[in-house]
Design an enzyme around this catalytic site. Structure first.
Site, PDB file in Angstrom:
ATOM      1  N   TYR A  30       0.837  -1.220   0.000  1.00 30.50           N
ATOM      2  CA  TYR A  30       0.000   0.000   0.000  1.00 30.50           C
ATOM      3  C   TYR A  30       0.869   1.266   0.000  1.00 30.50           C
ATOM      4  O   TYR A  30       1.105   1.862   1.060  1.00 30.50           O
ATOM      5  CB  TYR A  30      -0.886   0.021   1.249  1.00 30.50           C
ATOM      6  CG  TYR A  30      -1.766  -1.194   1.436  1.00 30.50           C
ATOM      7  CD1 TYR A  30      -2.739  -1.538   0.499  1.00 30.50           C
ATOM      8  CD2 TYR A  30      -1.650  -1.991   2.581  1.00 30.50           C
ATOM      9  CE1 TYR A  30      -3.567  -2.647   0.693  1.00 30.50           C
ATOM     10  CE2 TYR A  30      -2.470  -3.097   2.780  1.00 30.50           C
ATOM     11  CZ  TYR A  30      -3.420  -3.419   1.834  1.00 30.50           C
ATOM     12  OH  TYR A  30      -4.229  -4.509   2.027  1.00 30.50           O
ATOM     13  N   TRP A  34      -4.324   6.145   2.544  1.00 31.93           N
ATOM     14  CA  TRP A  34      -5.708   5.659   2.677  1.00 31.93           C
ATOM     15  C   TRP A  34      -6.426   6.419   3.787  1.00 31.93           C
ATOM     16  O   TRP A  34      -5.815   6.754   4.824  1.00 31.93           O
ATOM     17  CB  TRP A  34      -5.730   4.170   2.999  1.00 31.93           C
ATOM     18  CG  TRP A  34      -5.912   3.299   1.793  1.00 31.93           C
ATOM     19  CD1 TRP A  34      -7.085   2.744   1.338  1.00 31.93           C
ATOM     20  CD2 TRP A  34      -4.895   2.854   0.881  1.00 31.93           C
ATOM     21  NE1 TRP A  34      -6.853   1.996   0.217  1.00 31.93           N
ATOM     22  CE2 TRP A  34      -5.524   2.045  -0.095  1.00 31.93           C
ATOM     23  CE3 TRP A  34      -3.526   3.065   0.781  1.00 31.93           C
ATOM     24  CZ2 TRP A  34      -4.826   1.448  -1.144  1.00 31.93           C
ATOM     25  CZ3 TRP A  34      -2.821   2.478  -0.260  1.00 31.93           C
ATOM     26  CH2 TRP A  34      -3.473   1.689  -1.205  1.00 31.93           C
ATOM     27  N   TRP A  36      -9.203   5.874   6.139  1.00 29.43           N
ATOM     28  CA  TRP A  36      -9.377   5.558   7.570  1.00 29.43           C
ATOM     29  C   TRP A  36      -8.061   5.123   8.201  1.00 29.43           C
ATOM     30  O   TRP A  36      -7.856   5.326   9.399  1.00 29.43           O
ATOM     31  CB  TRP A  36     -10.560   4.616   7.829  1.00 29.43           C
ATOM     32  CG  TRP A  36     -10.446   3.156   7.496  1.00 29.43           C
ATOM     33  CD1 TRP A  36      -9.702   2.594   6.504  1.00 29.43           C
ATOM     34  CD2 TRP A  36     -11.133   2.070   8.146  1.00 29.43           C
ATOM     35  NE1 TRP A  36      -9.890   1.231   6.485  1.00 29.43           N
ATOM     36  CE2 TRP A  36     -10.765   0.873   7.472  1.00 29.43           C
ATOM     37  CE3 TRP A  36     -12.030   1.973   9.213  1.00 29.43           C
ATOM     38  CZ2 TRP A  36     -11.258  -0.374   7.848  1.00 29.43           C
ATOM     39  CZ3 TRP A  36     -12.522   0.722   9.587  1.00 29.43           C
ATOM     40  CH2 TRP A  36     -12.142  -0.424   8.918  1.00 29.43           C
ATOM     41  N   TYR A  83       0.853   0.195  -7.561  1.00 36.77           N
ATOM     42  CA  TYR A  83      -0.411  -0.276  -6.980  1.00 36.77           C
ATOM     43  C   TYR A  83      -1.508  -0.259  -8.039  1.00 36.77           C
ATOM     44  O   TYR A  83      -1.575   0.661  -8.862  1.00 36.77           O
ATOM     45  CB  TYR A  83      -0.808   0.640  -5.804  1.00 36.77           C
ATOM     46  CG  TYR A  83      -2.122   0.279  -5.150  1.00 36.77           C
ATOM     47  CD1 TYR A  83      -2.191  -0.740  -4.196  1.00 36.77           C
ATOM     48  CD2 TYR A  83      -3.295   0.941  -5.500  1.00 36.77           C
ATOM     49  CE1 TYR A  83      -3.407  -1.076  -3.604  1.00 36.77           C
ATOM     50  CE2 TYR A  83      -4.522   0.605  -4.906  1.00 36.77           C
ATOM     51  CZ  TYR A  83      -4.565  -0.407  -3.956  1.00 36.77           C
ATOM     52  OH  TYR A  83      -5.749  -0.737  -3.377  1.00 36.77           O
ATOM     53  N   ASP A 171     -13.185  -5.095   2.789  1.00 36.13           N
ATOM     54  CA  ASP A 171     -13.419  -5.320   1.363  1.00 36.13           C
ATOM     55  C   ASP A 171     -14.104  -6.626   0.964  1.00 36.13           C
ATOM     56  O   ASP A 171     -15.062  -6.612   0.211  1.00 36.13           O
ATOM     57  CB  ASP A 171     -12.087  -5.255   0.612  1.00 36.13           C
ATOM     58  CG  ASP A 171     -11.359  -3.935   0.834  1.00 36.13           C
ATOM     59  OD1 ASP A 171     -11.847  -3.087   1.600  1.00 36.13           O
ATOM     60  OD2 ASP A 171     -10.290  -3.761   0.235  1.00 36.13           O
ATOM     61  N   ARG A 206      -6.057 -12.905   0.032  1.00 41.11           N
ATOM     62  CA  ARG A 206      -6.566 -11.671  -0.582  1.00 41.11           C
ATOM     63  C   ARG A 206      -7.937 -11.940  -1.230  1.00 41.11           C
ATOM     64  O   ARG A 206      -8.356 -13.090  -1.362  1.00 41.11           O
ATOM     65  CB  ARG A 206      -5.582 -11.189  -1.659  1.00 41.11           C
ATOM     66  CG  ARG A 206      -4.229 -10.731  -1.150  1.00 41.11           C
ATOM     67  CD  ARG A 206      -4.270  -9.354  -0.519  1.00 41.11           C
ATOM     68  NE  ARG A 206      -4.837  -8.350  -1.403  1.00 41.11           N
ATOM     69  CZ  ARG A 206      -5.145  -7.104  -1.027  1.00 41.11           C
ATOM     70  NH1 ARG A 206      -4.932  -6.700   0.215  1.00 41.11           N
ATOM     71  NH2 ARG A 206      -5.667  -6.246  -1.874  1.00 41.11           N
ATOM     72  N   GLU A 407      -0.677  -7.109   9.163  1.00 37.50           N
ATOM     73  CA  GLU A 407      -1.952  -6.483   8.766  1.00 37.50           C
ATOM     74  C   GLU A 407      -3.137  -7.193   9.427  1.00 37.50           C
ATOM     75  O   GLU A 407      -4.043  -6.568   9.953  1.00 37.50           O
ATOM     76  CB  GLU A 407      -2.041  -6.560   7.235  1.00 37.50           C
ATOM     77  CG  GLU A 407      -3.208  -5.814   6.618  1.00 37.50           C
ATOM     78  CD  GLU A 407      -3.223  -5.966   5.099  1.00 37.50           C
ATOM     79  OE1 GLU A 407      -2.404  -6.726   4.543  1.00 37.50           O
ATOM     80  OE2 GLU A 407      -4.081  -5.316   4.452  1.00 37.50           O
TER      81      GLU A 407
HETATM   82  C1  2M8 Z   1      -7.462  -2.629   2.075  1.00 37.58           C
HETATM   83  O1  2M8 Z   1      -8.114  -2.092   0.930  1.00 37.58           O
HETATM   84  C2  2M8 Z   1      -7.418  -1.754  -0.290  1.00 37.58           C
HETATM   85  C3  2M8 Z   1      -8.428  -1.101  -1.223  1.00 37.58           C
HETATM   86  O2  2M8 Z   1      -8.931   0.057  -0.664  1.00 37.58           O
HETATM   87  C4  2M8 Z   1      -6.779  -2.946  -0.979  1.00 37.58           C
HETATM   88  O3  2M8 Z   1      -7.098  -4.094  -0.664  1.00 37.58           O
HETATM   89  O4  2M8 Z   1      -5.948  -2.727  -1.870  1.00 37.58           O
HETATM   90  C5  2M8 Z   1      -8.515  -2.671   3.213  1.00 37.58           C
HETATM   91  O5  2M8 Z   1      -8.081  -3.482   4.266  1.00 37.58           O
HETATM   92  C6  2M8 Z   1      -8.811  -1.260   3.707  1.00 37.58           C
HETATM   93  O6  2M8 Z   1      -9.639  -1.293   4.823  1.00 37.58           O
HETATM   94  C7  2M8 Z   1      -7.522  -0.499   4.019  1.00 37.58           C
HETATM   95  O7  2M8 Z   1      -7.848   0.820   4.316  1.00 37.58           O
HETATM   96  C8  2M8 Z   1      -6.527  -0.542   2.872  1.00 37.58           C
HETATM   97  C9  2M8 Z   1      -5.159   0.039   3.230  1.00 37.58           C
HETATM   98  O8  2M8 Z   1      -4.717  -0.494   4.451  1.00 37.58           O
HETATM   99  O9  2M8 Z   1      -6.328  -1.899   2.444  1.00 37.58           O
END
Ligand code: 2M8
Length: 453
Positions: A30, A34, A36, A83, A171, A206, A407
């Site tokens: 990531y 993001w 939240w 990404y 998700d 995933r 995570e």
């Molecule tokens: C996850 O979501 C993203 C898409 O938004 C992904 O899977 O690529 C989820 O766990 C989400 O709640 C979280 O905010 C994000 C980044 O940690 O990853």
């Protein structure tokens, strides 16, 4: 030395993921910002770096849309090729509300920013600086709440809907399965794409490819309709009132009222939202049969009977009556969320372990997530379940200490030989941030624990 070491490790994770402007949720998986995540991360920083805590929220709010929406992602232009999906998929330029100079996604996420901003203020040493921060951020957060009540509450009942599983934050929760199954996606209907998440994390931890096809299909619906809220409401097959999303909004309303009080601002409108949401949660989403709150499918106009941990998060916002809270805790203590009798399971799996859909290793379909446990820790304390709350805190800190700052985690304490307890990405920022918060919060404990285990 467990907690002293953990505190240092957690700070190292945040430092490592800090980019200078914001904090990546995890190093490889990531790379962008993001929504939240930033709120949780800012809460962690608020204990030891006010500057980073405030900057984290400023960086996110740079991406706020003109209609008040805070996007679920703000892209880092230097990490675009790392990404999927990229800004090209979202094409937010099609919306008159999107910012022109910042690349963002075109959907939102659970609103935790009033909660984070209040924590930043409360934990500040320099009261004047923190007050200035609150004054500056208050109108932006207020506008983001107004967006929800204006555009996402078509029945004007105080419950807002999400229009994409990514908006829920959970998700691939089994809760969304019945709706996603109804979407018939022929590959020709959706833009061509290549997933990158499964390059770094095993595919069985995933979402499935079928899920991703539907995620992309929904984004295509939004962009084809220029992100127009009213058209999306008519055409989107996924419109859900989620108990966790609405609880976090209620908690954020509660905190926004407190912020408004500190700033001598009028609280009437926020109080009205707050009352309405709390009442509607209990009238519409509470389910006596399963002793929890259920998501509601607005397209089919019926509750979704799936048993996710999200249905217990109303405790965090003070929504249940004490009788409802008692039932929620009894259900949490039952085998579905605590496993068979004995101390076998970390508190708490993200999905009912007795349900067919439960999967201990797959993302939001069963593993333990620290943000969910952190919210329940506060929820349990709020209702006076102090012993349970303290046990939860110890359980989560020992889990993270044993497996690392991952995570998500296998719920099982007794793993099969060679099996790793930590899942998904390692060095995960909100796991680190919320452990920091739990360590500082009970600082009398934390200080003692620094000396011995
Ligand atoms: C996850 O979501 C993203 C898409 O938004 C992904 O899977 O690529 C989820 O766990 C989400 O709640 C979280 O905010 C994000 C980044 O940690 O990853």
């Amino acid at each position: 030395m467990i907690n002293g070491q953990l505190l240092e490790q957690a700070k190292e994770v945040l430092d490592g993921n800090w980019t200078g402007d914001y904090t990546k949720p995890a190093p490889d998986l990531y790379p962008h910002q993001w929504n939240w995540d930033s709120g949780f991360i800012a809460i962690g920083y608020s204990h030891y770096s006010q500057e980073k805590a405030q900057q984290e929220l400023w960086s996110l709010f740079r991406g706020q849309w003109k209609n008040g929406m805070v996007p679920h992602m703000v892209f880092n232009p230097d990490a675009i090729d790392q990404y999927f999906p990229e800004p090209d998929l979202w094409q937010i330029i099609r919306s008159p509300h999107a910012p022109k100079d910042v690349q963002t996604s075109g959907i939102t996420m659970p609103p935790v920013h009033a909660t984070a901003a209040l924590q930043i203020y409360m934990n500040a040493d320099d009261g004047e600086k923190a007050l200035h921060f609150l004054q500056e951020i208050f109108p932006k957060i207020y506008a983001s709440h107004r967006y929800f009540y204006l555009y996402r509450d078509p029945l004007q009942e105080g419950l807002v809907y999400i229009c994409h599983p990514w908006e829920s934050g959970t998700d691939n929760s089994p809760t969304w399965d019945p709706i996603l199954k109804r979407i018939n996606v022929e590959s020709a209907d959706i833009p061509a794409y290549r997933r990158k998440d499964v390059d770094t994390v095993p595919a069985n931890q995933r979402p499935s490819d079928d899920d991703y096809d539907r995620y992309i299909y929904l984004v295509d619906v939004f962009r084809q309709n220029s992100y127009d809220e009213i058209t999306i409401r008519e055409k989107c097959p996924f419109l859900v009132q989620d108990p966790m999303f609405n609880s976090l909004l209620a908690k954020a309303n509660e905190d926004l009222i407190e912020i408004a009080g500190i700033l001598n601002q009028d609280t009437k409108e926020i109080e009205d939202w707050h009352d309405q949401t709390k009442k509607a949660m209990n009238n519409k989403l509470w389910n006596t049969g399963s002793s929890n709150y259920l998501a509601y499918d607005l397209v089919k106009d019926e509750p979704i009977p799936m048993q996710a941990l999200s249905g217990f998060i109303p405790l965090f916002a003070g929504i249940p009556s004490s009788t409802q809270a008692q039932s929620l805790v009894e259900r949490l203590n039952s085998p579905g969320f605590s496993g068979p009798p004995g101390d076998n399971v970390f508190m708490f799996p993200s999905y009912d372990m007795q349900a067919r859909e439960f999967d201990a290793h797959n993302y939001w379909r069963g593993p333990v997530w620290v943000n969910m446990s952190w919210m329940l820790y506060h929820g349990l304390k709020r209702y006076g379940f102090t012993e349970k709350a303290d046990a939860l805190r110890e359980d989560i800190l020992s889990m993270v200490n044993r497996f690392g700052l991952y995570e998500y985690f296998s719920p099982y304490k007794n793993l099969s030989k060679g099996e790793a307890g930590g899942k998904g990405a390692n060095q995960f920022s909100w796991t680190a941030a919320l452990c920091i918060d739990m360590l500082y919060e009970n600082s009398h404990l934390a200080v003692n624990d620094l000396a011995d285990d």
